[in-house]
Design an enzyme around this catalytic site. Structure first.
Site, PDB file in Angstrom:
ATOM      1  N   VAL A   1      -5.685 -21.814 -16.673  1.00 33.55           N
ATOM      2  CA  VAL A   1      -5.649 -21.385 -15.271  1.00 33.55           C
ATOM      3  C   VAL A   1      -4.251 -20.886 -14.910  1.00 33.55           C
ATOM      4  O   VAL A   1      -4.108 -19.897 -14.181  1.00 33.55           O
ATOM      5  CB  VAL A   1      -6.079 -22.535 -14.322  1.00 33.55           C
ATOM      6  CG1 VAL A   1      -5.931 -22.125 -12.860  1.00 33.55           C
ATOM      7  CG2 VAL A   1      -7.523 -22.947 -14.604  1.00 33.55           C
ATOM      8  N   CYS A   2      -3.226 -21.533 -15.449  1.00 33.23           N
ATOM      9  CA  CYS A   2      -1.838 -21.198 -15.099  1.00 33.23           C
ATOM     10  C   CYS A   2      -1.506 -19.714 -15.281  1.00 33.23           C
ATOM     11  O   CYS A   2      -0.948 -19.102 -14.363  1.00 33.23           O
ATOM     12  CB  CYS A   2      -0.858 -22.072 -15.883  1.00 33.23           C
ATOM     13  SG  CYS A   2      -1.059 -23.837 -15.566  1.00 33.23           S
ATOM     14  N   PRO A   3      -1.828 -19.079 -16.404  1.00 32.84           N
ATOM     15  CA  PRO A   3      -1.458 -17.675 -16.532  1.00 32.84           C
ATOM     16  C   PRO A   3      -2.187 -16.773 -15.540  1.00 32.84           C
ATOM     17  O   PRO A   3      -1.629 -15.768 -15.098  1.00 32.84           O
ATOM     18  CB  PRO A   3      -1.814 -17.316 -17.975  1.00 32.84           C
ATOM     19  CG  PRO A   3      -2.718 -18.377 -18.453  1.00 32.84           C
ATOM     20  CD  PRO A   3      -2.413 -19.598 -17.644  1.00 32.84           C
TER      21      PRO A   3
ATOM     22  N   GLU B   1      -2.916 -17.578 -12.455  1.00 31.88           N
ATOM     23  CA  GLU B   1      -2.191 -17.740 -11.193  1.00 31.88           C
ATOM     24  C   GLU B   1      -0.843 -17.027 -11.236  1.00 31.88           C
ATOM     25  O   GLU B   1      -0.468 -16.326 -10.286  1.00 31.88           O
ATOM     26  CB  GLU B   1      -1.930 -19.221 -10.922  1.00 31.88           C
ATOM     27  CG  GLU B   1      -3.147 -20.048 -10.653  1.00 31.88           C
ATOM     28  CD  GLU B   1      -2.765 -21.476 -10.372  1.00 31.88           C
ATOM     29  OE1 GLU B   1      -3.206 -21.986  -9.340  1.00 31.88           O
ATOM     30  OE2 GLU B   1      -2.009 -22.082 -11.167  1.00 31.88           O
ATOM     31  N   LEU B   2      -0.103 -17.220 -12.326  1.00 32.38           N
ATOM     32  CA  LEU B   2       1.222 -16.614 -12.438  1.00 32.38           C
ATOM     33  C   LEU B   2       1.129 -15.089 -12.481  1.00 32.38           C
ATOM     34  O   LEU B   2       1.968 -14.385 -11.913  1.00 32.38           O
ATOM     35  CB  LEU B   2       1.945 -17.159 -13.664  1.00 32.38           C
ATOM     36  CG  LEU B   2       2.283 -18.654 -13.601  1.00 32.38           C
ATOM     37  CD1 LEU B   2       2.782 -19.143 -14.951  1.00 32.38           C
ATOM     38  CD2 LEU B   2       3.293 -18.954 -12.524  1.00 32.38           C
TER      39      LEU B   2
END
Length: 185
Positions: free
Chosen positions: A44-46, A48-49
């Protein structure tokens, strides 16, 4: 945490191909977003970033700096930036917080895991937190909505006595709280 001043910190970030030392003093004098996420090289992090990177130019045009923060090192941030097309488009600060100092200062460290929660903080030029959002592990954030919150916070700061109603967009009507409005909204 709303209306509290950020605590002192010192860290190294990866930005524009360089390692940069930053402190809370670098944040003062401009609007800032602290965008905490659990870890590099995840799922999920990439997304969002990358979404935040797509909005970075507009945030910059509004005088807002972005600090993404995880407990990974600045070296790991550099490696991720070099190996992922999504992360490679990031031009904002990728802060290494391996000591957990910043993550603990914002009270978003997952107990016993050494990882940050998925959390966002909007900080005004005086270093005071004006907005925050924390989501569960699997729930990604929306940079478009974050930008809307930035616009609302900046409007309220520039127009004392006015407030922005739900779903307010720049240019729409605001409210001036008064006795006359009670029960009429």
């Amino acid at each position: 945490m709303i209306n509290t001043e950020i605590k002192p910190f010192q860290a190294t970030a990866f930005k524009n191909g360089e390692f940069v030392d930053i402190t809370e003093q670098d944040v003062k004098g401009k609007w800032s977003i602290f965008f905490f996420y659990p870890a590099d090289f995840t799922f999920v992090c990439p997304t969002e970033l990358g979404d935040l990177a797509d909005h970075y130019e507009e945030l910059q045009s509004r005088g807002v700096e972005v600090y993404s923060v995880s407990t990974d090192t600045h070296f790991t941030h550099k490696a991720w930036h070099a190996s992922s097309d999504t992360i490679g488009k990031i031009n904002y600060f990728m802060v290494g917080d391996q000591s957990g100092n910043i993550t603990n200062n914002f009270n978003v460290m997952r107990e016993g895991q050494g990882l940050a929660d998925r959390a966002t903080f909007l900080v005004d030029p005086e270093g005071v937190i004006q907005a925050m959002e924390i989501t569960a592990e699997g729930i990604g954030r929306n940079a478009g909505d974050l930008l809307r919150k930035v616009k609302a916070a900046q409007y309220v700061a520039a127009n004392p006595g006015e407030v922005c109603p739900a779903k307010w967009e720049e240019g729409e009507e605001t409210l001036v709280p008064s006795l006359d409005l009670v029960g009429k909204i």
